[in-house]
Design an enzyme around this catalytic site. Structure first.
Site, mmCIF file in Angstrom:
data_model
loop_
_atom_site.group_PDB
_atom_site.id
_atom_site.type_symbol
_atom_site.label_atom_id
_atom_site.label_comp_id
_atom_site.label_asym_id
_atom_site.label_seq_id
_atom_site.Cartn_x
_atom_site.Cartn_y
_atom_site.Cartn_z
ATOM 1 N N LYS A 228 0.854 -1.194 0.000
ATOM 2 C CA LYS A 228 0.000 0.000 0.000
ATOM 3 C C LYS A 228 0.889 1.244 0.000
ATOM 4 O O LYS A 228 1.877 1.304 0.723
ATOM 5 C CB LYS A 228 -0.903 -0.022 1.236
ATOM 6 C CG LYS A 228 -2.102 0.885 1.105
ATOM 7 C CD LYS A 228 -3.220 0.460 2.042
ATOM 8 C CE LYS A 228 -4.417 1.357 1.851
ATOM 9 N NZ LYS A 228 -5.617 0.856 2.506
ATOM 10 N N GLU B 55 -19.523 -4.463 10.093
ATOM 11 C CA GLU B 55 -20.401 -3.612 10.900
ATOM 12 C C GLU B 55 -21.500 -4.417 11.601
ATOM 13 O O GLU B 55 -21.863 -4.123 12.741
ATOM 14 C CB GLU B 55 -21.010 -2.513 10.027
ATOM 15 C CG GLU B 55 -20.008 -1.466 9.527
ATOM 16 C CD GLU B 55 -19.185 -1.906 8.314
ATOM 17 O OE1 GLU B 55 -19.449 -2.997 7.761
ATOM 18 O OE2 GLU B 55 -18.261 -1.153 7.918
ATOM 19 N N ARG C 51 -25.153 -1.302 7.007
ATOM 20 C CA ARG C 51 -24.874 -2.736 6.887
ATOM 21 C C ARG C 51 -25.385 -3.535 8.089
ATOM 22 O O ARG C 51 -25.485 -4.745 8.029
ATOM 23 C CB ARG C 51 -23.350 -2.954 6.802
ATOM 24 C CG ARG C 51 -22.739 -2.655 5.476
ATOM 25 C CD ARG C 51 -22.834 -3.892 4.587
ATOM 26 N NE ARG C 51 -22.458 -3.611 3.224
ATOM 27 C CZ ARG C 51 -21.251 -3.833 2.703
ATOM 28 N NH1 ARG C 51 -20.306 -4.351 3.454
ATOM 29 N NH2 ARG C 51 -21.020 -3.562 1.453
HETATM 30 C C1 LIG Z 1 -18.851 -1.442 4.489
HETATM 31 C C2 LIG Z 1 -17.629 -0.572 4.544
HETATM 32 N N1 LIG Z 1 -17.039 -0.323 5.734
HETATM 33 C C3 LIG Z 1 -15.963 0.473 5.798
HETATM 34 C C4 LIG Z 1 -15.434 1.025 4.671
HETATM 35 C C5 LIG Z 1 -14.254 1.981 4.746
HETATM 36 N N2 LIG Z 1 -13.115 1.449 4.006
HETATM 37 C C6 LIG Z 1 -12.786 1.905 2.787
HETATM 38 S S1 LIG Z 1 -11.483 1.122 2.154
HETATM 39 C C7 LIG Z 1 -11.294 0.190 3.531
HETATM 40 C C8 LIG Z 1 -10.169 -0.786 3.617
HETATM 41 C C9 LIG Z 1 -10.230 -1.769 2.524
HETATM 42 O O1 LIG Z 1 -9.146 -2.623 2.635
HETATM 43 P P1 LIG Z 1 -8.767 -3.522 1.403
HETATM 44 O O2 LIG Z 1 -9.999 -4.159 0.870
HETATM 45 O O3 LIG Z 1 -7.677 -4.425 1.816
HETATM 46 O O4 LIG Z 1 -8.256 -2.484 0.322
HETATM 47 P P2 LIG Z 1 -6.919 -1.590 0.355
HETATM 48 O O5 LIG Z 1 -7.338 -0.227 0.792
HETATM 49 O O6 LIG Z 1 -5.943 -2.203 1.299
HETATM 50 O O7 LIG Z 1 -6.455 -1.623 -1.038
HETATM 51 C C10 LIG Z 1 -12.272 0.490 4.472
HETATM 52 C C11 LIG Z 1 -12.389 -0.139 5.797
HETATM 53 C C12 LIG Z 1 -16.074 0.743 3.450
HETATM 54 N N3 LIG Z 1 -15.650 1.270 2.306
HETATM 55 N N4 LIG Z 1 -17.157 -0.055 3.421
#
Ligand SMILES: Cc1ncc(C[n+]2csc(CCOP(=O)(O)OP(=O)(O)O)c2C)c(N)n1
Length: 633
Positions: free
Chosen positions: A282, A368, A396
Site C-alpha cells: 500500500k 459492521e 450494513r
Molecule cells: C462497508 C464498509 N465499511 C468500511 C469502509 C471503509 N473502508 C474503505 S477502504 C477500507 C479498507 C479496505 O481494505 P482492502 O480491501 O484491503 O483495500 P486496500 O485499501 O488495502 O487496497 C475500508 C475499511 C467501506 N468502504 N465499506
C-alpha cells in the site's frame, strides 16, 4: 511525449510492447502522486495496484470482459488506463470524476461501489448472467485483504466456489485495511505469503521439475507438472480457498507487471472459479518515508515532492476528534466502557481510545453487523459498548441493530460519524439515511448534538441510559468550537429539547443537531424583516420533549423541523405524526434532504443543493408565514 499521454483508451495500453509497461507504470504512479497532492483522496490503495491495473488492462478485454473492483477507492490507476487521464485532475471535485467507480462514468466501471466487499457477489451475478445468456467473456473480481474481513465476501466466495462458474478472483493482499488488517484471515494470508516451508517446497519442486524437463520428454514433463500441482495442493497455502471450491494460484509479486501478465494469461486459459493471490504494498512509491501506512489510505492535499501534508487551516477540532477525546476521557470515569470500530480507528476517532485503553478497544474488521452483535454480547455482561461507525456503514448492520440490540433493550451506544452530507466521497458515502432508519427501530434513542459540548453531554446521557440502545450522530465537519474537557460537562437531561430563541410570530423552527446554526441564522434574517420566529434545538429526536412540544403547539401555528437527513420518513415526518395527535390544527412543514442522490462536491455546496442553508430555511419560513396569514382566522 510520455507513454501515459498516449493512452486515451484501454486499446492504447494493449498496443504497447510489454517491455514498456514498467515505464508506463512509473508514469502512472507519478501522475497519481501529482494529482492527488492537489485534490486529496485515496492515494495509498491506488499506488499499490498500479501494476495490477496495468496487467488486468493488458490481459483482459474490458469492457467485454467484466472487471469488478471492490470498493473502487483503489481504482485510480484503472481510471488512468481506461480513458480518464485528461479528466483525472477533476477527481472528487464538483462536476469532476468520482473518487470511486461508477457505471455512469465509464463502460469499464462494471459495478459502482464505495462500500467494501460487494465485488465477489456482483461478479458472480455477472458470471451467471453470462452463462444464462450463452455469452463468452471473463469476469474478474479484484478484492482486497481488508474486504476479506467482511462476511459478505465469504457469502459470495462460498456461492462462487460451489457454483463452479468461470470466475477469476484477484486477491490484492497488502496486509492493510485502512489500518493494519486484523483477524484470523489476515494472519492466514500473511502466513501464506511468508511461510518459509511453503517457499522452500515451491522452490524445490521447481528445481526438480526443471531437472526432469531437461532429462526427459514432454509427456513426463506434463506428468511432473501434475505431480507438482497435486503436491502443491497438499502442502500449499491456498488450501482454504481450494476447499471452498476455487483453484488457488500464487502468491505473486504484485509489482512485477510482466510476471502478473504471465500469471493472468495462464489463469485466463483455465475454467471454473479461480483465485490469484497478489502481494502488493500500500502506498508504494509515495515520497514520504512513513512506517505508518495508514497515513496513506486517504490523504488531504500534500506537497508532491515530500508527501508532507499542506498546513491545515487553524480552527476548532473535527467532530471526530471531539468524540475520540471525550470517549477516551470518559473511559477513565467508567471502567465498563469498551470501544468498537469496524476497521476505522482513525476515521472514527477511536484510535485515541485505543492508545490509552488498548485492552478495552476492539477493531473487528470491516464487519459492521458483527460489530453490532458483538457489542450486544458485551452489553449482556454489563459492559457499556460504544460502537463508532460512520452513518453510511451502519446501514450494513440494520438487522443486527433491531434483532440483536433493540428488541432485547441492550444498552449499546452507537456513535455515527459522517452523518449528513459527506462532501467529496459522494453519493455512496452519504450519511442521510440514519435518522430515518434509526427512528423506526423500537427502543432506540436518537440524538444529535449541535456542538462539541453537547456531544459530550449526550455521551453522558447515553451512559446513564441503561434501558436500551442510544445513538448520537454528528457530521464530517469541524465542530463549532473547542469543547471543554469531559469532566466539566454534565449529561443532557434525557429526552429534552432546548429553546434557543423565543419568538412571537407563530412559527417555530425545530432544527436537529448541527442544523441549529443555520436555523439561528435564518431566524436572525427573518427578525431583521420583522418576523420573530422561535428556534428550538431538537437534540433528542426520539423520544421527543413532550412537555416542551405541548407548549410549542399552543404558542405556534407552524412548526418547521430541519434535518440534514432524508425528509422521507425523517424527523419531520415522525414529529408530524405526533403533532397530528396532539394538535391537529398545527402545521408541520419539514425541511430535509430531498429523495435523490447527491454528487461529490464540498459539503457546503451539497447542503445548498438540499436547501439546508439559512437562506433556504428563511425563504421557506417566509412563505409558510405568508400562507398562514392568508388563511381566514
Ligand atoms: C462497508 C464498509 N465499511 C468500511 C469502509 C471503509 N473502508 C474503505 S477502504 C477500507 C479498507 C479496505 O481494505 P482492502 O480491501 O484491503 O483495500 P486496500 O485499501 O488495502 O487496497 C475500508 C475499511 C467501506 N468502504 N465499506
Amino acid at each position: 511525449m510520455g507513454l501515459l499521454e498516449g493512452i486515451s483508451g484501454i486499446e492504447d495500453v494493449k498496443r504497447l510492447p510489454r517491455e514498456q509497461l514498467p515505464a508506463l507504470c512509473a508514469e502512472i504512479r507519478q501522475r497519481l502522486i501529482d494529482v492527488v497532492s492537489t485534490t486529496g483522496g485515496h492515494i495509498g490503495a491506488g499506488l499499490g495496484v498500479v501494476e495490477l491495473a496495468a496487467a488486468v488492462a493488458y490481459v483482459f478485454d474490458s469492457p467485454r470482459d467484466k472487471i469488478v473492483w471492490d470498493v473502487g477507492h483503489q481504482a485510480y490507476p484503472w481510471k488512468l488506463l481506461t480513458g480518464r487521464n485528461d479528466r483525472f485532475p477533476t477527481l472528487r471535485q464538483q462536476g469532476g470524476i468520482s473518487g470511486f467507480l461508477r457505471r455512469d462514468e465509464s463502460p469499464h466501471d462494471q459495478f459502482g461501489a464505495g462500500h467494501a466487499a460487494t465485488a465477489m457477489s456482483a461478479a458472480l451475478g455477472m458470471a451467471v448472467a453470462r452463462d444464462l445468456k450463452k455469452e463468452r467473456h471473463d469476469v474478474v473480481a479484484i478484492v482486497g485483504d481488508g474486504a476479506m474481513t467482511c462476511g459478505l465476501s465469504y457469502e459470495g466466495l462460498n456461492n462462487a466456489g460451489h457454483s463452479g462458474r468461470d470466475l477469476i478472483v484477484i486477491l490484492n493482499d497488502n496486509g492493510m485495511s485502512i489500518a493494519p488488517n486484523v483477524g484470523a484471515m489476515s494472519r492466514y494470508l500473511s502466513n501464506v505469503a511468508t511461510n518459509p516451508l511453503y517457499n522452500r517446497v515451491r522452490e524445490e519442486l521447481k528445481r526438480v521439475t526443471q531437472r526432469v524437463d531437461a532429462m526427459v520428454g514432454h509427456g513426463v514433463q506434463d506428468f511432473a507438472r501434475r505431480v507438482e500441482e497435486s503436491l502443491k495442493n497438499l502442502v500449499l497455502p491456498g488450501v482454504l480457498f481450494q476447499e471452498l471450491g476455487l483453484r488457488y494460484f500464487g502468491p505473486v509479486d504484485g509489482h512485477d507487471v510482466r510476471a502478473l501478465i504471465d500469471s493472468l494469461e495462464k489463469i485466463r486459459q483455465l475454467r471454473g472459479p479461480r483465485l490469484l493471490h497478489v502481494l502488493t504494498e500500500k502506498g508504494k512509491g509515495f515520497p514520504l518515508e512513513e512506517p505508518d501506512r495508514e497515513k496513506f489510505h486517504a490523504r488531504a492535499p500534500y506537497d508532491p515532492a515530500t508527501g508532507e501534508l499542506r498546513a491545515a487551516a487553524a480552527g476548532p477540532p473535527l467532530w471526530t476528534k471531539v468524540f475520540g477525546d471525550a470517549l477516551t476521557q470518559l473511559a477513565g470515569e467508567h471502567p465498563e466502557i469498551v470501544a468498537i470500530t469496524a476497521a476505522m480507528p482513525s476515521g472514527t476517532g477511536t484510535g485515541t481510545f485505543q492508545k490509552k485503553w488498548p485492552e478495552r478497544f476492539f477493531d473487528v474488521g470491516i464487519a459492521e453487523g458483527h460489530a453490532t452483535t458483538f457489542a450486544a454480547g458485551l452489553a449482556t455482561q454489563g459492559l457499556r459498548p460504544v460502537v463508532a461507525i460512520y452513518s453510511t456503514f451502519l446501514q450494513r448492520a440494520y438487522d443486527n441493530i433491531i434483532h440483536d440490540v433493540a428488541i432485547q433493550k441492550l444498552p449499546v451506544i452507537f456513535c455515527l460519524d459522517r452523518a449528513g452530507m459527506v462532501g467529496d466521497d459522494g453519493q455512496t458515502h452519504m450519511g442521510l439515511y440514519d435518522i430515518a432508519y434509526l427512528l423506526a427501530v423500537p427502543n432506540m434513542v436518537v440524538t444529535a448534538p449541535r456542538d462539541g459540548a453537547e456531544l459530550i453531554g449526550l455521551l453522558r446521557s447515553a451512559l446513564a441510559h441503561t434501558d436500551g440502545p442510544f445513538s448520537i450522530r454528528y457530521p464530517r465537519d469541524k465542530a463549532p468550537a473547542e469543547p471543554p474537557p469531559a469532566a466539566e460537562v454534565t449529561a443532557v437531561p434525557f429526552g429534552t429539547w432546548e429553546v434557543l430563541r423565543q419568538g412571537k410570530g407563530g412559527v417555530a423552527i425545530l432544527p436537529v443537531g448541527v442544523m441549529c446554526a443555520q436555523a439561528m441564522q435564518a431566524a436572525g434574517m427573518l427578525a431583521a424583516e420583522g418576523l420573530d420566529v422561535s428556534v428550538v434545538s431538537c437534540r433528542f429526536l426520539k423520544p421527543v420533549d413532550r412537555a416542551l412540544l405541548a407548549t410549542l403547539v399552543r404558542e405556534h401555528k407552524v412548526l418547521v423541523p430541519v434535518e440534514d437527513g432524508v425528509v422521507t420518513n425523517g424527523f419531520g415526518a415522525y414529529l408530524a405524526e405526533i403533532v397530528q395527535e396532539l394538535a391537529p390544527d398545527v402545521r408541520v412543514a419539514a425541511i430535509g434532504s430531498p429523495d435523490r442522490t447527491f454528487e461529490h462536491a464540498p459539503r457546503a455546496r451539497q447542503l445548498e443543493w438540499a436547501g439546508l442553508t439559512a437562506e433556504h430555511i428563511a425563504a421557506r419560513v417566509r412563505a409558510l408565514h405568508a400562507e398562514e396569514a392568508a388563511l381566514p382566522s
